[in-house]
Design a protein around this motif. Structure first.
Motif, PDB file in Angstrom:
ATOM      1  N   UNK A  95      20.202   8.387   3.209  1.00 41.67           N
ATOM      2  CA  UNK A  95      21.257   7.661   2.487  1.00 41.67           C
ATOM      3  C   UNK A  95      22.308   7.141   3.462  1.00 41.67           C
ATOM      4  N   UNK A  96      22.714   7.982   4.390  1.00 45.05           N
ATOM      5  CA  UNK A  96      23.735   7.603   5.363  1.00 45.05           C
ATOM      6  C   UNK A  96      23.262   6.433   6.211  1.00 45.05           C
ATOM      7  N   UNK A  97      22.004   6.470   6.667  1.00 43.07           N
ATOM      8  CA  UNK A  97      21.499   5.392   7.519  1.00 43.07           C
ATOM      9  C   UNK A  97      21.397   4.086   6.739  1.00 43.07           C
ATOM     10  N   UNK A  98      20.857   4.130   5.541  1.00 40.66           N
ATOM     11  CA  UNK A  98      20.719   2.916   4.740  1.00 40.66           C
ATOM     12  C   UNK A  98      22.098   2.380   4.381  1.00 40.66           C
ATOM     13  N   UNK A  99      23.036   3.255   4.053  1.00 38.31           N
ATOM     14  CA  UNK A  99      24.388   2.815   3.706  1.00 38.31           C
ATOM     15  C   UNK A  99      25.043   2.095   4.885  1.00 38.31           C
ATOM     16  N   UNK A 100      24.890   2.638   6.089  1.00 32.43           N
ATOM     17  CA  UNK A 100      25.530   2.032   7.260  1.00 32.43           C
ATOM     18  C   UNK A 100      24.875   0.721   7.650  1.00 32.43           C
ATOM     19  N   UNK A 101      23.580   0.620   7.478  1.00 32.51           N
ATOM     20  CA  UNK A 101      22.864  -0.559   7.966  1.00 32.51           C
ATOM     21  C   UNK A 101      22.467  -1.542   6.874  1.00 32.51           C
ATOM     22  N   UNK A 102      22.437  -1.111   5.625  1.00 34.46           N
ATOM     23  CA  UNK A 102      22.288  -2.015   4.516  1.00 34.46           C
ATOM     24  C   UNK A 102      20.914  -2.543   4.185  1.00 34.46           C
ATOM     25  N   UNK A 103      19.844  -2.130   4.851  1.00 34.17           N
ATOM     26  CA  UNK A 103      18.526  -2.630   4.457  1.00 34.17           C
ATOM     27  C   UNK A 103      17.435  -1.647   4.816  1.00 34.17           C
ATOM     28  N   UNK A 104      16.364  -1.682   4.043  1.00 33.60           N
ATOM     29  CA  UNK A 104      15.233  -0.784   4.292  1.00 33.60           C
ATOM     30  C   UNK A 104      14.544  -1.147   5.599  1.00 33.60           C
TER      31      UNK A 104
ATOM     32  N   UNK B 265       4.833   1.367  -0.204  1.00 34.58           N
ATOM     33  CA  UNK B 265       3.968   0.462  -0.983  1.00 34.58           C
ATOM     34  C   UNK B 265       4.827  -0.461  -1.848  1.00 34.58           C
ATOM     35  N   UNK B 266       5.812   0.098  -2.525  1.00 37.17           N
ATOM     36  CA  UNK B 266       6.670  -0.707  -3.401  1.00 37.17           C
ATOM     37  C   UNK B 266       7.461  -1.741  -2.609  1.00 37.17           C
ATOM     38  N   UNK B 267       7.990  -1.358  -1.463  1.00 36.19           N
ATOM     39  CA  UNK B 267       8.750  -2.299  -0.638  1.00 36.19           C
ATOM     40  C   UNK B 267       7.846  -3.386  -0.058  1.00 36.19           C
ATOM     41  N   UNK B 268       6.633  -3.017   0.319  1.00 37.23           N
ATOM     42  CA  UNK B 268       5.705  -4.017   0.846  1.00 37.23           C
ATOM     43  C   UNK B 268       5.292  -4.999  -0.251  1.00 37.23           C
ATOM     44  N   UNK B 269       5.092  -4.486  -1.457  1.00 36.98           N
ATOM     45  CA  UNK B 269       4.750  -5.381  -2.582  1.00 36.98           C
ATOM     46  C   UNK B 269       5.893  -6.350  -2.867  1.00 36.98           C
ATOM     47  N   UNK B 270       7.134  -5.848  -2.829  1.00 36.29           N
ATOM     48  CA  UNK B 270       8.295  -6.717  -3.042  1.00 36.29           C
ATOM     49  C   UNK B 270       8.347  -7.819  -1.986  1.00 36.29           C
ATOM     50  N   UNK B 271       7.863  -7.504  -0.781  1.00 39.26           N
ATOM     51  CA  UNK B 271       7.869  -8.483   0.309  1.00 39.26           C
ATOM     52  C   UNK B 271       6.650  -9.402   0.256  1.00 39.26           C
ATOM     53  N   UNK B 272       5.779  -9.214  -0.757  1.00 40.69           N
ATOM     54  CA  UNK B 272       4.616 -10.087  -0.911  1.00 40.69           C
ATOM     55  C   UNK B 272       3.388  -9.671  -0.126  1.00 40.69           C
ATOM     56  N   UNK B 273       3.374  -8.433   0.358  1.00 37.46           N
ATOM     57  CA  UNK B 273       2.222  -7.941   1.111  1.00 37.46           C
ATOM     58  C   UNK B 273       1.105  -7.582   0.132  1.00 37.46           C
ATOM     59  N   UNK B 274      -0.118  -8.053   0.410  1.00 39.56           N
ATOM     60  CA  UNK B 274      -1.257  -7.804  -0.469  1.00 39.56           C
ATOM     61  C   UNK B 274      -1.874  -6.436  -0.210  1.00 39.56           C
TER      62      UNK B 274
ATOM     63  N   UNK C 225      -6.565   3.615  -1.239  1.00 36.49           N
ATOM     64  CA  UNK C 225      -7.262   2.568  -2.000  1.00 36.49           C
ATOM     65  C   UNK C 225      -7.087   2.771  -3.500  1.00 36.49           C
ATOM     66  N   UNK C 226      -7.285   4.001  -3.963  1.00 37.05           N
ATOM     67  CA  UNK C 226      -7.132   4.293  -5.390  1.00 37.05           C
ATOM     68  C   UNK C 226      -5.702   4.008  -5.843  1.00 37.05           C
ATOM     69  N   UNK C 227      -4.718   4.361  -5.021  1.00 42.01           N
ATOM     70  CA  UNK C 227      -3.321   4.125  -5.374  1.00 42.01           C
ATOM     71  C   UNK C 227      -3.016   2.634  -5.460  1.00 42.01           C
ATOM     72  N   UNK C 228      -3.552   1.858  -4.520  1.00 39.25           N
ATOM     73  CA  UNK C 228      -3.293   0.415  -4.514  1.00 39.25           C
ATOM     74  C   UNK C 228      -3.938  -0.278  -5.705  1.00 39.25           C
ATOM     75  N   UNK C 229      -5.134   0.163  -6.085  1.00 36.69           N
ATOM     76  CA  UNK C 229      -5.879  -0.502  -7.146  1.00 36.69           C
ATOM     77  C   UNK C 229      -5.521   0.039  -8.534  1.00 36.69           C
ATOM     78  N   UNK C 230      -5.431   1.359  -8.667  1.00 37.65           N
ATOM     79  CA  UNK C 230      -5.273   1.986  -9.978  1.00 37.65           C
ATOM     80  C   UNK C 230      -3.844   2.387 -10.319  1.00 37.65           C
ATOM     81  N   UNK C 231      -2.958   2.330  -9.349  1.00 36.98           N
ATOM     82  CA  UNK C 231      -1.616   2.847  -9.546  1.00 36.98           C
ATOM     83  C   UNK C 231      -1.553   4.284  -9.053  1.00 36.98           C
ATOM     84  N   UNK C 232      -0.402   4.904  -9.168  1.00 41.47           N
ATOM     85  CA  UNK C 232      -0.234   6.242  -8.612  1.00 41.47           C
ATOM     86  C   UNK C 232       0.922   6.957  -9.277  1.00 41.47           C
TER      87      UNK C 232
END
Length: 115
Positions: free
Chosen positions: A79-88, A17-26, A56-63
């Motif tokens: 950690x190893x996979x993200x470190x080697x490839x550099x992005x979520x 959810x946090x990564x999608x919000x950072x990407x501008x997903x509604x 729905x509750x998490x998106x609207x009210x927080x979590x």
């Protein structure tokens, strides 16, 4: 006093959810993803891993985040996979390879995956 209910959700769902919000997903787009209207089935699997009303509750009210500890082997693999490839994004796309590696490392045999 407020009657707002903030559900507790798994860390994997909260991270997505946090990564999608950072990407501008509604919120509307995230609910469509949870219902399977997406070309990225991994996102659907993660968002639909909790009940739709909870999402729905998490998106609207927080979590809150689930306090259950993650398996340390999984944390290290991620950690190893993200470190080697550099992005979520690359991490999400590469999850299938990570799953295959993890089940092999744990000695688990799954029909159609590694058996």
């Amino acid at each position: 006093m407020s009657n707002v209910v903030k559900p507790t959700i798994p860390a994997e769902v909260a991270d997505l959810i946090e990564n999608m919000r950072k990407a501008g997903v509604t919120n509307q787009e995230m609910t469509r993803v949870a219902q399977g209207h997406t070309s990225v089935p991994v996102y659907n699997e993660i968002l639909s891993s909790i009940p739709f009303d909870t999402l729905l509750a998490a998106l609207v009210n927080g979590y809150g985040r689930d306090k259950a500890p993650e398996d340390p082997r999984y944390v290290e693999l991620r950690k190893e996979y993200v470190w080697r490839n550099g992005s979520i994004t690359e991490y999400i796309i590469g999850m299938a390879d990570g799953i295959r590696y993890a089940v092999a490392m744990l000695g688990v045999k799954i029909e159609g995956v590694n058996a």
